[in-house]
Design a protein around this motif. Structure first.
Motif, PDB file in Angstrom:
ATOM      1  N   VAL A 127       5.445  -4.551  -1.466  1.00  0.00           N
ATOM      2  CA  VAL A 127       4.183  -4.022  -0.937  1.00  0.00           C
ATOM      3  C   VAL A 127       3.381  -3.373  -2.057  1.00  0.00           C
ATOM      4  CG1 VAL A 127       3.182  -2.260   0.577  1.00  0.00           C
ATOM      5  CG2 VAL A 127       5.027  -3.724   1.416  1.00  0.00           C
TER       6      VAL A 127
ATOM      7  N   LEU B 141      -0.306  -4.687  -3.147  1.00  0.00           N
ATOM      8  CA  LEU B 141      -1.471  -3.810  -3.020  1.00  0.00           C
ATOM      9  C   LEU B 141      -2.080  -3.507  -4.383  1.00  0.00           C
ATOM     10  CD1 LEU B 141      -0.292  -1.310  -0.245  1.00  0.00           C
ATOM     11  CD2 LEU B 141      -1.724  -3.341  -0.010  1.00  0.00           C
TER      12      LEU B 141
ATOM     13  N   VAL C 217      -6.096  -7.337   2.257  1.00  0.00           N
ATOM     14  CA  VAL C 217      -5.047  -6.335   2.480  1.00  0.00           C
ATOM     15  C   VAL C 217      -4.336  -6.610   3.801  1.00  0.00           C
ATOM     16  CG1 VAL C 217      -4.582  -3.896   2.847  1.00  0.00           C
ATOM     17  CG2 VAL C 217      -6.263  -4.589   1.139  1.00  0.00           C
TER      18      VAL C 217
ATOM     19  N   GLU D  49      -2.077  -9.719   3.503  1.00  0.00           N
ATOM     20  CA  GLU D  49      -0.848  -9.469   2.758  1.00  0.00           C
ATOM     21  C   GLU D  49       0.142  -8.648   3.575  1.00  0.00           C
ATOM     22  OE1 GLU D  49       0.450 -10.272  -0.537  1.00  0.00           O
ATOM     23  OE2 GLU D  49      -0.882 -11.881   0.110  1.00  0.00           O
ATOM     24  N   ALA D  50      -0.358  -7.628   4.270  1.00  0.00           N
ATOM     25  CA  ALA D  50       0.528  -6.819   5.113  1.00  0.00           C
ATOM     26  C   ALA D  50       1.149  -7.671   6.207  1.00  0.00           C
ATOM     27  CB  ALA D  50      -0.249  -5.649   5.713  1.00  0.00           C
TER      28      ALA D  50
ATOM     29  N   ARG E 105       0.233   2.710   3.643  1.00  0.00           N
ATOM     30  CA  ARG E 105      -0.300   2.437   2.310  1.00  0.00           C
ATOM     31  C   ARG E 105      -1.338   1.317   2.384  1.00  0.00           C
ATOM     32  NH1 ARG E 105       4.413   1.899  -2.030  1.00  0.00           N
ATOM     33  NH2 ARG E 105       2.579   1.939  -3.387  1.00  0.00           N
ATOM     34  N   SER E 106      -1.072   0.313   3.219  1.00  0.00           N
ATOM     35  CA  SER E 106      -2.037  -0.775   3.388  1.00  0.00           C
ATOM     36  C   SER E 106      -3.344  -0.256   3.971  1.00  0.00           C
ATOM     37  CB  SER E 106      -1.442  -1.864   4.294  1.00  0.00           C
ATOM     38  OG  SER E 106      -0.259  -2.400   3.747  1.00  0.00           O
TER      39      SER E 106
END
Length: 537
Positions: A142, A146, A159, A162-163, A248-249
């Motif tokens: 992750v 990021l 984002v 990707e998450a 965090r995402s």
């Protein structure tokens, strides 16, 4: 498969093969974070949350009378399970132990004699460490993903993608009122909905409770809410580590959205300046205006239609809340441009003063009306209630020449004011619907219209309030019913003769309007101007 170890996972370990869950099977999903042996008589004093406790039964002999309290205390301390080997010190489970464990959902496991406690501890710790390594690997992936997005200037939609890929979940970004952003990169079907439901689900990462089956995180702080990140997974809940990855995402997505908004604001300000010059007639030549519009990618062909959207306070204040105008300048403008997107590049939009404004070729009027309606609807879904503001939209008549754009803007602004008189939420108001009232409002200033109203209706203002109200109501009914006394009496729920007497009194004050057509036009127009001024603030 979740990286976190549950009690049920331990039953698949080689050293626990053949063991039996004799009570508390409803708690097999409890998380296991460590393993220890209960050897002393203080069974509950040193245990830690998430502990898998192993026991020979020796410390349970002296606690047989209070075993119910022991089990409840272990449950209160979030112990994962209690595994007991019978035979050495206990031939059977103490009275009340199984019943209480079943009640609170604390798994009690009967161990076999096949393996020593050391072997079991090594096996359990190996499984826990394997899960921790998987968590560290996820955190590293992750972080790398990021970081790459931030360094390459990636979008908020990337984002979310990707998450979703890393967590095997459906991840969406929603705007503050529940719409998908950006829709072209949404995963599956966006979980749009009422903003209240999103806000109530938005979890504080420090106070949330597991399991996390549906996660909602805010993008930005309360003073600058950019939207929400939602994550859903149907096959298994999110672990605490995965939720931290989502947090965090969300932070990176908020950063990307802020950067995108900053770029849009600069572009929108420049575009709004050009549009303002066009609609205020500040270009010396039409060719110069057309050239600047073409540089911005706006290809406008006459005839044109001009539209405007405005907001106003509902609580009696004279000044607009700056946050409402900011909504128009940012969210409203983005929504309008999204709705007006066209491969041909036709259409221009931006802020002109305090109004969100758009110019399109006249044949695109239906598309423009739909776009205005979408902005109005979005405003009413959340912002209108929060800021106690109303919103309305207006469209001009068709404009045949580019140099006539300032007149079309005046018409659109008049229609905005007229639209504010309707019950909300309203549809866009067209200048052509207003007839003579629209022409007067577009041509005359506020002082001129106020003078006309005062000159024509002043005799009524000098009457006692009760009499004046009755006469004004009769005038409104006569205007609405085209001077038909019978229909006016029906609308007023009074006798025909009552209307006749009131008309006689009105003609004493205002003149013989029943026989003087010009006077009747003046009175009708003054009445509508007064109502318009009162209802539009």
């Amino acid at each position: 498969m979740s990286n976190e170890v549950q009690v049920g996972d331990l039953l698949d370990l080689p050293t626990l093969a053949g063991t039996t869950v004799v009570a508390g099977s409803s708690g097999l999903e409890r998380r296991v974070y460590n393993v220890s042996v209960v050897a002393g008589t203080e069974i509950t004093q040193w245990v830690k949350p998430g502990a898998a406790l192993l026991s020979t039964g020796h410390p349970l002999r002296d606690s047989a009378d209070s075993m119910c309290d022991v089990i409840r205390e272990l449950d209160a301390r979030s112990v994962a399970c209690l595994a007991i080997r019978l035979g050495s010190y206990l031939d059977d489970f103490p009275p009340g132990l199984l019943e209480t464990a079943e009640e609170v959902g604390l798994p009690v496991i009967r161990l076999t004699d096949s393996f020593a406690f050391d072997d079991i501890i090594i096996d359990v710790l190996r499984r826990i460490n394997s899960a921790l390594l998987a968590d560290l690997d996820l955190a590293e992936r992750v972080h790398a993903a990021l970081s790459d997005i931030v360094m390459s200037g990636g979008t908020a939609g990337r984002v979310a993608s990707e998450a979703a890929r890393l967590l095997g979940a459906e991840v969406n970004l929603l705007d503050p009122i529940g719409g998908a952003i950006p829709p072209s990169e949404a995963q599956g079907t966006p979980s749009t909905g009422d903003w209240r439901a999103l806000e109530s689900s938005a979890r504080d990462p420090r106070t949330g409770t597991e399991p996390f089956e549906y996660v909602v995180l805010r993008l930005g702080g309360p003073a600058n809410l950019l939207g929400y990140l939602t994550a859903r997974r149907t096959d298994r809940p999110f672990s605490a580590v995965e939720v931290r990855a989502l947090e965090r995402s969300a932070a990176v997505a908020a950063l990307a959205l802020s950067q995108q908004a900053a770029v849009r604001d600069v572009e929108a300000q420049f575009q709004s300046e050009i549009l303002t010059r066009l609609l205020r007639g500040e270009f010396d030549e039409v060719d110069a205006a057309a050239s600047r519009l073409h540089e911005l990618g706006w290809r406008l062909s006459c005839p044109l239609v001009v539209a405007a959207i405005g907001v106003w306070p509902l609580d009696g204040r004279r000044l607009r809340d700056p946050r409402a105008v900011l909504w128009l300048r940012s969210t409203g403008l983005a929504l309008l441009r999204q709705a007006l997107q066209s491969p041909s590049g036709t259409g221009a939009s931006g802020m002109v003063g305090h109004h969100l404004t758009a110019v399109l070729p006249a044949p695109d009027r239906p598309r423009l009306e739909d776009a205005l309606q979408s902005v109005i609807d979005k405003f009413h879904r959340r912002t209108a209630e929060e800021l106690s503001h109303g919103i309305s939209a207006g469209l001009s008549a068709d404009c045949s020449e580019l140099q006539d754009a300032p007149r079309a803007l005046r018409q659109a602004l008049v229609a905005v004011r007229a639209g504010g008189r309707r019950s909300r939420p309203s549809r866009p108001c067209s200048f052509t619907e207003l007839g003579a009232l629209g022409l007067v409002l577009a041509a005359a200033g506020d002082d001129d219209t106020a003078d006309l109203v005062a000159q024509v209706l002043a005799p009524l203002d000098r009457l006692p309030a009760r009499e004046a109200d009755g006469l004004l109501a009769t005038l409104r009914a006569l205007v609405a019913e085209n001077m038909n006394f019978v229909d006016a009496a029906r609308a007023l729920h009074c006798h025909y003769n009552t209307v006749r007497h009131r008309v006689h009194r009105l003609e004493e004050l205002l003149g013989p309007f029943s026989t003087d057509a010009d006077l009747w036009v003046n009175i009708s127009l003054a009445l509508r101007l007064r109502e318009f001024a009162a209802e539009s603030g």
